[in-house]
Design a protein around this motif. Structure first.
Motif, PDB file in Angstrom:
ATOM      1  N   LEU A 132      92.014  26.459  62.442  1.00  0.00           N
ATOM      2  CA  LEU A 132      90.940  27.251  61.864  1.00  0.00           C
ATOM      3  C   LEU A 132      89.889  26.362  61.222  1.00  0.00           C
ATOM      4  CD1 LEU A 132      93.139  29.998  60.175  1.00  0.00           C
ATOM      5  CD2 LEU A 132      92.136  30.024  62.445  1.00  0.00           C
ATOM      6  N   THR A 133      88.669  26.850  61.213  1.00  0.00           N
ATOM      7  CA  THR A 133      87.576  26.122  60.575  1.00  0.00           C
ATOM      8  C   THR A 133      86.500  27.113  60.162  1.00  0.00           C
ATOM      9  OG1 THR A 133      85.868  24.428  60.877  1.00  0.00           O
ATOM     10  CG2 THR A 133      86.446  25.730  62.808  1.00  0.00           C
ATOM     11  N   ILE A 134      85.856  26.844  59.034  1.00  0.00           N
ATOM     12  CA  ILE A 134      84.631  27.557  58.666  1.00  0.00           C
ATOM     13  C   ILE A 134      83.524  26.548  58.388  1.00  0.00           C
ATOM     14  CG2 ILE A 134      85.767  29.615  57.758  1.00  0.00           C
ATOM     15  CD1 ILE A 134      85.430  28.476  54.976  1.00  0.00           C
TER      16      ILE A 134
ATOM     17  N   LEU B 158      84.390  34.645  46.722  1.00  0.00           N
ATOM     18  CA  LEU B 158      84.728  33.424  45.989  1.00  0.00           C
ATOM     19  C   LEU B 158      84.333  32.181  46.776  1.00  0.00           C
ATOM     20  CD1 LEU B 158      88.227  34.152  44.412  1.00  0.00           C
ATOM     21  CD2 LEU B 158      86.083  33.775  43.209  1.00  0.00           C
ATOM     22  N   ALA B 159      84.556  32.200  48.082  1.00  0.00           N
ATOM     23  CA  ALA B 159      84.193  31.040  48.905  1.00  0.00           C
ATOM     24  C   ALA B 159      82.693  30.781  48.826  1.00  0.00           C
ATOM     25  CB  ALA B 159      84.633  31.268  50.353  1.00  0.00           C
TER      26      ALA B 159
ATOM     27  N   MET C 154      84.583  19.330  43.258  1.00  0.00           N
ATOM     28  CA  MET C 154      85.874  19.930  43.575  1.00  0.00           C
ATOM     29  C   MET C 154      86.034  20.211  45.066  1.00  0.00           C
ATOM     30  SD  MET C 154      85.317  23.813  42.180  1.00  0.00           S
ATOM     31  CE  MET C 154      83.989  24.848  42.813  1.00  0.00           C
ATOM     32  N   LEU C 155      84.958  20.159  45.859  1.00  0.00           N
ATOM     33  CA  LEU C 155      85.048  20.427  47.290  1.00  0.00           C
ATOM     34  C   LEU C 155      84.993  19.125  48.076  1.00  0.00           C
ATOM     35  CD1 LEU C 155      82.722  23.541  47.698  1.00  0.00           C
ATOM     36  CD2 LEU C 155      85.169  23.467  47.221  1.00  0.00           C
ATOM     37  N   VAL C 156      85.600  19.151  49.258  1.00  0.00           N
ATOM     38  CA  VAL C 156      85.553  18.000  50.152  1.00  0.00           C
ATOM     39  C   VAL C 156      84.146  17.905  50.729  1.00  0.00           C
ATOM     40  CG1 VAL C 156      86.523  16.952  52.226  1.00  0.00           C
ATOM     41  CG2 VAL C 156      87.989  18.274  50.687  1.00  0.00           C
ATOM     42  N   ALA C 157      83.484  16.781  50.526  1.00  0.00           N
ATOM     43  CA  ALA C 157      82.077  16.651  50.895  1.00  0.00           C
ATOM     44  C   ALA C 157      81.856  16.809  52.392  1.00  0.00           C
ATOM     45  CB  ALA C 157      81.537  15.294  50.423  1.00  0.00           C
TER      46      ALA C 157
ATOM     47  N   SER D 172      86.445  23.836  52.833  1.00  0.00           N
ATOM     48  CA  SER D 172      87.035  23.575  51.522  1.00  0.00           C
ATOM     49  C   SER D 172      86.840  24.756  50.582  1.00  0.00           C
ATOM     50  CB  SER D 172      86.414  22.306  50.934  1.00  0.00           C
ATOM     51  OG  SER D 172      86.967  22.004  49.675  1.00  0.00           O
ATOM     52  N   ALA D 173      85.650  25.355  50.599  1.00  0.00           N
ATOM     53  CA  ALA D 173      85.378  26.497  49.726  1.00  0.00           C
ATOM     54  C   ALA D 173      86.260  27.690  50.081  1.00  0.00           C
ATOM     55  CB  ALA D 173      83.903  26.886  49.822  1.00  0.00           C
TER      56      ALA D 173
END
Length: 768
Positions: free
Chosen positions: A185-187, A481-482, A501-504, A510-511
């Motif tokens: 999965l990916t967003i 929330l994302a 806090m998120l992976v750049a 990540s969100a």
């Protein structure tokens, strides 16, 4: 023997057979292709002690998820076998025994794979399989009773329409699950752009069909036939118009194409919407004719009674075309002799050489292509007079056995076809499945008895409605929330530790994972508090629930936030354990603190609402908090958290901080949506000074670090280390944060905290 006892024993036999067969499948599938190589015991132990923890990229996510999903049905089925019909104490004890058993089984499987060199051994597989076993146990504790009711429902006498409705939803779930495999999965917008660049997103109808006309025809027909059974079953149900059935089927296909955008290895093609429209229309037409047709008379023979067998003969021709195309047969003896050796291999060896998704595709292809043949034969037998049904049934079974053998031996002479002895069993099983389903449909009564709905039926309908509402709420909450986390990570005015806090490299993915983790962290303790178990069982239920709570949230956060962010909370590993085990256990201990406090807040609010809860509902939290204190404070790897507490070496100030957090949790439940807005405002106003005062008292007032002196609240609420906020700024920032956290918790927890039985409030003497 009463019908109830007979039904219970039948279900037990079914569950035992399913659990044993699935266990054999797990063990066999873990050792295929069964090429054993002897290895000295000491060398095997040394190799096993040095197995790596692999860094997973997007290509490896599917393999990791496959190992996770492999153990969920295993533990779920054995929980069903060992606990169905027993009380909560027995169920809890079995769960406590099975969880370490699944961990031991995963370790044993990985160790055994050292003697089968073609298998890959890693800590990732042990962690995934162990977590899958825990999730399976938790799934049974959460939904075991509804599952047993659903399973028992298949043994009841259903009207044809009700049975068609059940089958339709089972089929739809199967289609959706298969089409989101292999779950990579990916967003991430970057990865979705790569899908577009690689040709996995097609917006031009019929623009990317195979150049070979035969392959193009096969792809179009198969894509249309996927949606035909769904429309047919919904049409046979008889409660919807033909236009509505067609629209529902097409909407399901459109939703699936949208979802496939977020599965990295899948292709989203607008052509599928056109083929789905044709398949849905065909299913509606056939379903309407079947719904109008009366039960066949068992007397005079006429050509229409033999129409199902004619269709079956046509389907046989189609099967030969599908499995023998392009008909490049070779008949030389040396080639056939070399191919005959493939039939003596261990079953499913051909499926090992490839991805899990390809293996699942081949299994479904062999099974589902033969299911219509069995259904047509069952239909033909049912339309004949009684004197012919016996011989025709025997002939049908011969056809279902002979056709897979014929297809497989034909593929022996086709150089580009895979040959596996398991294919004949899969095809035969698919034919028998189609025959059984069609026979059950044909023998079901046509009309549902006209009875008034009982109170239990009404309650079941309400429960289904609220479960659906909670699912919609979860989707909206996680999505909101994302989006919020993604926007916050871009805002320059936010504190630096929040922006990072998120992976750049993959902020969107990540969100989403961080939002899902926050949802679990907020909702799971509330759900756990509302489980109706005895007080003694609750003593074990809470520690077990907190272990699942911490493990599931760590799994999400492991891929949602940078590893440095997790180390900032729990400390960098110092014990020298392999892989992520130390970080995982430290996080589980840390997560147990807020989880247990939310649990206590939920129990407190439930008691305020009039429920008579015994002291064990609250005392169960003491050993969990004591163990968490030992892991987080006494065994701390760093001072990142302990330095924020006024006196970390004594539990007093930590208890004050915990009371402040529990106040926020209780306030969120009291101010949940659906109450009067004045109540929500009053709770928010009263909880603000109470929680704020407790936190100010429990947190350190002065920290000497980085060559500066500051308070714990300054460290947490200041924009960066160069600009520490003053007292008034701290008060304003905390007030805003308090309101936001309270609103977020109230919104997330509300559907799970309020009883689904809104029409009947529980009495003070009944468990909620």
């Amino acid at each position: 023997m009463t019908p109830a006892v007979a039904q219970t024993r039948s279900l037990q036999r079914l569950l035992i057979a399913g659990a044993v067969l699935y266990t054999v499948f797990v063990l066999y599938g873990s050792l295929v292709p069964l090429e054993f190589r002897a290895l000295p015991w000491r060398e095997a132990v040394a190799r096993f002690a040095a197995i790596p923890f692999l860094q997973l990229g997007i290509g490896s996510r599917a393999d990791w998820v496959a190992n996770l999903l492999l153990f969920i049905p295993l533990s779920f089925l054995w929980m069903a076998v060992l606990t169905a019909g027993h009380g909560p104490v027995h169920t809890t004890l079995v769960a406590l025994v099975l969880i370490p058993l699944w961990v031991g089984l995963s370790v044993a499987i990985e160790f055994t794979q050292l003697f089968f060199p073609q298998r890959t051994v890693s800590q990732n597989d042990i962690f995934a399989e162990s977590l899958g076993g825990v999730i399976g146990v938790a799934a049974w504790l959460a939904g075991g009773r509804p599952f047993m009711r659903w399973l028992a429902g298949w043994q009841q006498t259903h009207a044809r329409a009700a049975l068609a409705e059940r089958l339709a939803w089972v089929y739809l779930v199967g289609v959706f699950v298969y089409n989101v495999l292999p779950l990579d999965l990916t967003i991430s917008l970057v990865e979705i752009y790569h899908q577009w660049r690689d040709g996995k997103v097609n917006l031009v109808p019929f623009a990317r069909l195979p150049p070979d006309p035969a392959y193009a025809f096969y792809e179009i027909v198969s894509d249309a036939l996927i949606w035909m059974p769904l429309a047919l079953l919904w049409q046979v149900d008889g409660t919807r118009s033909s236009l509505r059935v067609w629209g529902m089927t097409w909407a399901a296909a459109a939703l699936l194409e949208v979802l496939q955008l977020f599965v990295y290895s899948r292709v989203s093609d607008v052509t599928d919407l056109f083929t789905a429209a044709v398949g849905a229309a065909l299913g509606v037409w056939v379903g309407a004719r079947l719904a109008r047709r009366q039960a066949p008379a068992s007397a005079p023979l006429r050509w229409a009674a033999w129409a199902p067998f004619m269709l079956a003969a046509g389907w046989v021709a189609g099967l030969l075309f599908v499995f023998w195309f392009p008909f490049d047969f070779r008949s030389d003896g040396a080639f056939i002799k070399s191919r005959l050796e493939l039939l003596w291999r261990a079953p499913f060896v051909a499926y090992y050489f490839g991805t899990e998704f390809r293996a699942i595709t081949e299994v479904l292809r062999k099974t589902l292509f033969f299911a219509p043949l069995g259904a047509l034969l069952a239909w033909g037998v049912a339309r004949q007079p009684w004197r012919l049904r016996g011989p025709l049934f025997v002939l049908s079974m011969v056809v279902l056995v002979a056709m897979p053998v014929c297809v497989e031996f034909g593929q022996l002479m086709l150089p580009h076809k895979f040959v596996d002895p398991a294919d004949m069993l899969l095809a035969w099983g698919g034919g028998l499945l189609g025959y059984a389903i069609a026979r059950r449909m044909l023998h079901a009564p046509r009309l549902r008895p006209a009875t008034f709905a009982s109170a239990s039926d009404v309650m079941a309908t309400q429960g289904t409605f609220f479960r659906g509402a909670r699912l919609v709420h979860m989707s909206v909450a996680v999505g909101g929330l994302a989006l919020l986390f993604w926007l916050v990570s871009q805002a320059a005015f936010m504190p630096y530790n929040v922006r990072e806090m998120l992976v750049a490299e993959a902020r969107a993915t990540s969100a989403f994972l961080l939002a899902l983790a926050c949802y679990v962290l907020a909702v799971w303790p509330v759900w756990l508090a509302r489980r109706s178990v005895s007080g003694v069982a609750r003593l074990v239920q809470l520690p077990l629930g907190m272990f699942v709570y911490g493990g599931a949230s760590f799994l999400l956060l492991r891929f949602a936030v940078p590893q440095e962010s997790l180390h900032d909370l729990v400390g960098s590993p110092v014990l020298g354990w392999p892989g992520q085990w130390e970080t995982t256990l430290r996080w589980i201990a840390l997560a147990a603190v807020p989880g247990t406090l939310i649990y206590l807040a939920a129990q407190t609010v439930r008691r305020w609402r009039g429920l008579r809860l015994g002291p064990l509902h609250f005392l169960a939290a003491l050993p969990v908090l004591a163990l968490a204190y030992w892991g987080v404070v006494v065994q701390a790897a760093t001072d990142n958290l302990t330095e924020l507490i006024a006196a970390p070496h004594g539990p007093g100030f930590l208890a004050v901080c915990a009371a402040g957090y529990a106040t926020v949790g209780a306030a969120a439940m009291l101010a949940s949506p659906g109450r009067h807005w004045r109540t929500a405002v009053l709770v928010c106003v009263l909880s603000l000074p109470v929680a704020g005062g407790l936190l100010a008292l429990g947190l350190a007032g002065e920290i000497d670090k980085y060559g500066q002196q500051f308070s714990a609240l300054q460290f947490l609420l200041s924009p960066d280390r160069a600009h520490y906020a003053g007292p008034w700024d701290i008060a304003v920032r905390y007030s805003v944060l308090h309101v936001l956290v309270l609103a977020a918790l109230a919104s997330l927890q509300w559907p799970h905290f309020r009883s689904a039985r809104r029409m009947q409030r529980p009495s003070p003497h009944e468990p909620d």
